[in-house]
Scaffold this active site. Structure first.
Site, PDB file in Angstrom:
ATOM      1  N   GLU A  50      -2.109   5.597  -9.007  1.00  0.00           N
ATOM      2  CA  GLU A  50      -3.079   6.557  -8.480  1.00  0.00           C
ATOM      3  C   GLU A  50      -3.031   7.864  -9.260  1.00  0.00           C
ATOM      4  O   GLU A  50      -1.961   8.369  -9.607  1.00  0.00           O
ATOM      5  CB  GLU A  50      -2.820   6.836  -6.991  1.00  0.00           C
TER       6      GLU A  50
ATOM      7  N   GLY B 133      -7.387   8.227   7.168  1.00  0.00           N
ATOM      8  CA  GLY B 133      -7.434   8.446   8.598  1.00  0.00           C
ATOM      9  C   GLY B 133      -8.823   8.379   9.202  1.00  0.00           C
ATOM     10  O   GLY B 133      -9.809   8.064   8.531  1.00  0.00           O
TER      11      GLY B 133
ATOM     12  N   ASP C 268       0.842  -1.191   0.000  1.00  0.00           N
ATOM     13  CA  ASP C 268       0.000   0.000   0.000  1.00  0.00           C
ATOM     14  C   ASP C 268       0.882   1.247   0.000  1.00  0.00           C
ATOM     15  O   ASP C 268       1.783   1.387   0.831  1.00  0.00           O
ATOM     16  CB  ASP C 268      -0.880  -0.029   1.257  1.00  0.00           C
TER      17      ASP C 268
ATOM     18  N   SER D  35     -12.456   3.845   5.128  1.00  0.00           N
ATOM     19  CA  SER D  35     -12.995   3.412   6.417  1.00  0.00           C
ATOM     20  C   SER D  35     -14.227   4.252   6.754  1.00  0.00           C
ATOM     21  O   SER D  35     -14.309   5.426   6.396  1.00  0.00           O
ATOM     22  CB  SER D  35     -11.951   3.563   7.519  1.00  0.00           C
TER      23      SER D  35
ATOM     24  N   SER E  25      -8.353   2.363   9.067  1.00  0.00           N
ATOM     25  CA  SER E  25      -8.712   3.028  10.325  1.00  0.00           C
ATOM     26  C   SER E  25      -9.749   2.246  11.122  1.00  0.00           C
ATOM     27  O   SER E  25      -9.704   2.216  12.356  1.00  0.00           O
ATOM     28  CB  SER E  25      -9.220   4.445  10.062  1.00  0.00           C
TER      29      SER E  25
ATOM     30  N   ILE F 205      -9.439  -0.445   3.632  1.00  0.00           N
ATOM     31  CA  ILE F 205      -9.944  -0.230   4.990  1.00  0.00           C
ATOM     32  C   ILE F 205      -8.803  -0.430   5.978  1.00  0.00           C
ATOM     33  O   ILE F 205      -8.228  -1.518   6.054  1.00  0.00           O
ATOM     34  CB  ILE F 205     -11.109  -1.193   5.309  1.00  0.00           C
TER      35      ILE F 205
ATOM     36  N   GLY G 164      -8.769   5.311   1.462  1.00  0.00           N
ATOM     37  CA  GLY G 164      -9.379   6.136   2.505  1.00  0.00           C
ATOM     38  C   GLY G 164     -10.846   5.850   2.716  1.00  0.00           C
ATOM     39  O   GLY G 164     -11.650   6.772   2.887  1.00  0.00           O
TER      40      GLY G 164
END
EC number: 4.1.2.13
Length: 322
Positions: free
Chosen positions: A135, A182, A83, A227, A270, A268, A225
């Site tokens: 990305e 986060g 990641d 979560s 956080s 996933i 990002g």
């Protein structure tokens, strides 16, 4: 079944209208909780390792724990993914060290530099039977050493995706449509409050996603990002001595909708951290005499397993798809 790449996973997910969960791993209990849930639900799964995880737990330990999970769960496909690799050297190390998938994140660089670095990683990875995620666009938030201040994020420009994928040869593409890294994905000022006073985050940019899908038919899209920062975990953390005011994530119903489209991988991290921390804080409060790590890590592992099982069934839709 040995470790696999994500190629077949993503083809089935794209055609089946579901996504595969990519869960970050840092220790044995996390690996066990994730793979036990996936094994019992007959779901494919991606275990992903960040640069920070490699620094914390050591590359070899992480690879061997994942290989052990493969032995314990022989009937489900498991991929090992890097990641947010930030350099060719980090990606090469993981390719040479047993990973079946790597992400090169050059999204902070100018377009041409992103293409050049991504292509270099792709060429090396493909020569070694490994697939590559790239990305376009940048997400706000903090994840290990990835830090983007609010207001500095940028949505993916759909008009760039065809050229980028064509010139780099990447196997999947992470795009920015409003998710964030986060546990504090949005500030209160970015949100509205419902009648109960609960913060409601801004909706994801499905228009950007749909335009990317039109330009890349059949191509797997990734959401970072993602979560949801379950409020029951946040409440437990705060109840038992924590301080996480206004922690908020991505609504699960929006992620499920994205999974029905071309989003084949949803990251996933956080939520795993929150599940563990909430469980351990509660355990310490209720059992102040306990000092054996097994006493508090066992329920923490179960909390991870329960949370991952919920995601597999209700958010990803990949139960029974192994």
């Amino acid at each position: 079944m040995p470790l696999v790449t994500t190629t077949e996973m993503f083809k089935k997910a794209y055609d089946g209208g579901y996504a595969v969960g990519a869960f970050n791993v840092n220790n044995m209990e996390i690996v066990q909780g994730i793979t036990e849930a996936a094994g019992e639900l007959n779901a494919p799964v991606i275990l992903q390792v960040s640069k920070g995880a490699r620094a914390y737990a050591n590359h070899t330990y992480l690879v061997k724990m994942v290989e052990a999970a493969v032995i314990e769960n022989p009937n489900i496909p498991i991929a090992l993914h890097l990641d947010h690799g930030d350099s060719f050297e980090v990606c090469k190390s993981c390719i040479d060290g047993g990973f079946t998938s790597v992400m090169i994140d050059a999204s902070s660089k100018p377009f041409e530099e992103n293409i050049a670095l991504t292509k270099k990683v792709v060429e090396y990875a493909h020569d070694h039977g490994v697939v590559v995620e790239a990305e376009l666009g940048t997400l706000a938030g903090v994840e290990d050493e990835v830090v983007v201040e609010a207001g500095q994020e940028s949505y993916t420009h759909p008009e760039e995706v065809e050229e980028f994928v064509s010139r780099t040869g990447c196997d999947s593409l992470a795009i920015a449509i409003g998710t964030s890294h986060g546990a504090y994905k949005f500030t209160p000022a970015q949100c509205t409050r419902n009648e109960d006073g609960v913060l409601v985050p801004p909706p994801l940019r499905f228009d950007v996603l749909e335009e990317c899908i039109k330009r890349l038919p059949g191509f797997p899209i990734v959401l970072h990002g993602s979560s949801s920062v379950p409020q029951e975990f946040v409440k437990l953390v705060n109840t038992y001595g924590g301080a996480m005011p206004d922690a908020i994530g991505i609504p699960e119903e929006q992620l499920r909708e994205a999974a029905k489209l071309a989003v084949c991988k949803i990251n996933i991290d956080s939520d795993i951290r929150l599940a563990i921390t909430a469980s351990i804080r509660k355990h310490f409060a209720e059992h102040p005499d306990h000092f054996d790590p097994r006493q508090y890590l066992k329920p923490a592992r179960q909390a991870v397993k329960d949370m991952v099982a919920h995601k597999i069934v209700n958010v990803l839709g990949c139960d029974g798809k192994a």
